[in-house]
Write a protein that holds these residues in place. Structure first.
Motif, PDB file in Angstrom:
ATOM      1  N   MET A   1       0.858  -1.175   0.000  1.00  0.00           N
ATOM      2  CA  MET A   1       0.000   0.000   0.000  1.00  0.00           C
ATOM      3  C   MET A   1       0.902   1.235   0.000  1.00  0.00           C
ATOM      4  O   MET A   1       1.850   1.325   0.773  1.00  0.00           O
ATOM      5  N   THR A   2       0.577   2.178  -0.835  1.00  0.00           N
ATOM      6  CA  THR A   2       1.381   3.385  -0.933  1.00  0.00           C
ATOM      7  C   THR A   2       1.136   4.290   0.273  1.00  0.00           C
ATOM      8  O   THR A   2       0.119   4.159   0.960  1.00  0.00           O
ATOM      9  N   PRO A   3       2.049   5.225   0.527  1.00  0.00           N
ATOM     10  CA  PRO A   3       1.850   6.136   1.673  1.00  0.00           C
ATOM     11  C   PRO A   3       0.569   6.961   1.579  1.00  0.00           C
ATOM     12  O   PRO A   3      -0.089   7.204   2.597  1.00  0.00           O
ATOM     13  N   SER A   4       0.210   7.363   0.376  1.00  0.00           N
ATOM     14  CA  SER A   4      -1.018   8.158   0.253  1.00  0.00           C
ATOM     15  C   SER A   4      -2.254   7.323   0.570  1.00  0.00           C
ATOM     16  O   SER A   4      -3.211   7.821   1.171  1.00  0.00           O
ATOM     17  N   LEU A   5      -2.236   6.053   0.187  1.00  0.00           N
ATOM     18  CA  LEU A   5      -3.366   5.189   0.528  1.00  0.00           C
ATOM     19  C   LEU A   5      -3.413   4.911   2.026  1.00  0.00           C
ATOM     20  O   LEU A   5      -4.496   4.799   2.604  1.00  0.00           O
ATOM     21  N   ARG A   6      -2.248   4.803   2.667  1.00  0.00           N
ATOM     22  CA  ARG A   6      -2.232   4.616   4.124  1.00  0.00           C
ATOM     23  C   ARG A   6      -2.810   5.847   4.820  1.00  0.00           C
ATOM     24  O   ARG A   6      -3.564   5.713   5.794  1.00  0.00           O
ATOM     25  N   LYS A   7      -2.431   7.031   4.336  1.00  0.00           N
ATOM     26  CA  LYS A   7      -2.973   8.261   4.937  1.00  0.00           C
ATOM     27  C   LYS A   7      -4.483   8.328   4.757  1.00  0.00           C
ATOM     28  O   LYS A   7      -5.213   8.715   5.675  1.00  0.00           O
ATOM     29  N   LEU A   8      -4.958   7.963   3.555  1.00  0.00           N
ATOM     30  CA  LEU A   8      -6.402   7.964   3.318  1.00  0.00           C
ATOM     31  C   LEU A   8      -7.098   6.948   4.206  1.00  0.00           C
ATOM     32  O   LEU A   8      -8.177   7.208   4.730  1.00  0.00           O
ATOM     33  N   ASP A   9      -6.473   5.803   4.413  1.00  0.00           N
ATOM     34  CA  ASP A   9      -7.056   4.780   5.277  1.00  0.00           C
ATOM     35  C   ASP A   9      -7.173   5.278   6.719  1.00  0.00           C
ATOM     36  O   ASP A   9      -8.200   5.064   7.377  1.00  0.00           O
ATOM     37  N   VAL A  10      -6.151   5.956   7.206  1.00  0.00           N
ATOM     38  CA  VAL A  10      -6.196   6.513   8.569  1.00  0.00           C
ATOM     39  C   VAL A  10      -7.266   7.593   8.660  1.00  0.00           C
ATOM     40  O   VAL A  10      -8.047   7.642   9.623  1.00  0.00           O
ATOM     41  N   LEU A  11      -7.333   8.454   7.650  1.00  0.00           N
ATOM     42  CA  LEU A  11      -8.321   9.530   7.648  1.00  0.00           C
ATOM     43  C   LEU A  11      -9.734   8.979   7.605  1.00  0.00           C
ATOM     44  O   LEU A  11     -10.624   9.448   8.326  1.00  0.00           O
ATOM     45  N   VAL A  12      -9.947   7.957   6.786  1.00  0.00           N
ATOM     46  CA  VAL A  12     -11.270   7.331   6.705  1.00  0.00           C
ATOM     47  C   VAL A  12     -11.632   6.687   8.044  1.00  0.00           C
ATOM     48  O   VAL A  12     -12.775   6.771   8.487  1.00  0.00           O
ATOM     49  N   GLY A  13     -10.653   6.071   8.702  1.00  0.00           N
ATOM     50  CA  GLY A  13     -10.914   5.481  10.016  1.00  0.00           C
ATOM     51  C   GLY A  13     -11.343   6.522  11.039  1.00  0.00           C
ATOM     52  O   GLY A  13     -12.247   6.287  11.841  1.00  0.00           O
ATOM     53  N   ILE A  14     -10.710   7.679  10.992  1.00  0.00           N
ATOM     54  CA  ILE A  14     -11.094   8.764  11.909  1.00  0.00           C
ATOM     55  C   ILE A  14     -12.491   9.259  11.577  1.00  0.00           C
ATOM     56  O   ILE A  14     -13.314   9.484  12.468  1.00  0.00           O
ATOM     57  N   TRP A  15     -12.775   9.426  10.282  1.00  0.00           N
ATOM     58  CA  TRP A  15     -14.092   9.911   9.874  1.00  0.00           C
ATOM     59  C   TRP A  15     -15.194   8.933  10.250  1.00  0.00           C
ATOM     60  O   TRP A  15     -16.298   9.342  10.606  1.00  0.00           O
ATOM     61  N   ILE A  16     -14.908   7.637  10.159  1.00  0.00           N
ATOM     62  CA  ILE A  16     -15.924   6.635  10.509  1.00  0.00           C
ATOM     63  C   ILE A  16     -16.272   6.707  11.995  1.00  0.00           C
ATOM     64  O   ILE A  16     -17.403   6.454  12.388  1.00  0.00           O
ATOM     65  N   ALA A  61     -13.524   3.604  -2.177  1.00  0.00           N
ATOM     66  CA  ALA A  61     -12.397   3.908  -3.054  1.00  0.00           C
ATOM     67  C   ALA A  61     -11.160   3.104  -2.669  1.00  0.00           C
ATOM     68  O   ALA A  61     -10.447   2.579  -3.540  1.00  0.00           O
ATOM     69  N   LEU A  62     -10.880   2.997  -1.376  1.00  0.00           N
ATOM     70  CA  LEU A  62      -9.738   2.194  -0.915  1.00  0.00           C
ATOM     71  C   LEU A  62      -9.882   0.737  -1.323  1.00  0.00           C
ATOM     72  O   LEU A  62      -8.922   0.115  -1.809  1.00  0.00           O
ATOM     73  N   LEU A  63     -11.059   0.176  -1.124  1.00  0.00           N
ATOM     74  CA  LEU A  63     -11.271  -1.217  -1.479  1.00  0.00           C
ATOM     75  C   LEU A  63     -11.178  -1.427  -2.983  1.00  0.00           C
ATOM     76  O   LEU A  63     -10.670  -2.459  -3.449  1.00  0.00           O
ATOM     77  N   ALA A  64     -11.638  -0.455  -3.763  1.00  0.00           N
ATOM     78  CA  ALA A  64     -11.549  -0.563  -5.223  1.00  0.00           C
ATOM     79  C   ALA A  64     -10.096  -0.531  -5.678  1.00  0.00           C
ATOM     80  O   ALA A  64      -9.687  -1.324  -6.539  1.00  0.00           O
ATOM     81  N   VAL A  65      -9.284   0.345  -5.111  1.00  0.00           N
ATOM     82  CA  VAL A  65      -7.874   0.422  -5.478  1.00  0.00           C
ATOM     83  C   VAL A  65      -7.149  -0.855  -5.076  1.00  0.00           C
ATOM     84  O   VAL A  65      -6.323  -1.381  -5.838  1.00  0.00           O
ATOM     85  N   GLN A  66      -7.458  -1.384  -3.910  1.00  0.00           N
ATOM     86  CA  GLN A  66      -6.831  -2.631  -3.479  1.00  0.00           C
ATOM     87  C   GLN A  66      -7.216  -3.790  -4.399  1.00  0.00           C
ATOM     88  O   GLN A  66      -6.386  -4.641  -4.730  1.00  0.00           O
ATOM     89  N   ALA A  67      -8.473  -3.828  -4.833  1.00  0.00           N
ATOM     90  CA  ALA A  67      -8.918  -4.891  -5.730  1.00  0.00           C
ATOM     91  C   ALA A  67      -8.221  -4.787  -7.084  1.00  0.00           C
ATOM     92  O   ALA A  67      -7.818  -5.797  -7.665  1.00  0.00           O
TER      93      ALA A  67
END
Length: 82
Positions: A1-16, A61-67
């Motif tokens: 996973m790229t750093p930008s995707l990790r940042k988005l994953d953390v941000l999405v976790g906070i938003w959830i 979006a994260l799940l789509a990129v991972q797929a």
């Protein structure tokens, strides 16, 4: 996973986490006694709803990129000479 995707994953976790909390607290304040509190409650509820929708869209979006990445890796391994 790229750093930008990790940042988005953390941000999405906070938003959830924050989105539903703001939504519930805002709705509780929206039905309080007249004055400033219902206005603050409505703003919190709308902001919480926006965060929740953004979190769900970000997770999709994260799940789509991972797929797509996994599909590309599988296709690349399939074409490797053995």
């Amino acid at each position: 996973m790229t750093p930008s995707l990790r940042k988005l994953d953390v941000l999405v976790g906070i938003w959830i986490v924050v989105g539903p909390i703001l939504l519930v607290v805002g709705l509780l304040f929206a039905f309080s006694s007249p004055g400033l509190m219902p206005l603050i409650g409505a703003v919190c509820a709308s902001f919480g709803g926006i965060l929740l929708i953004g979190a769900l869209a970000g997770k999709v979006a994260l799940l789509a990129v991972q797929a797509v990445n996994e599909g590309a890796q599988a296709a690349a391994q399939e074409h490797l000479p053995q």
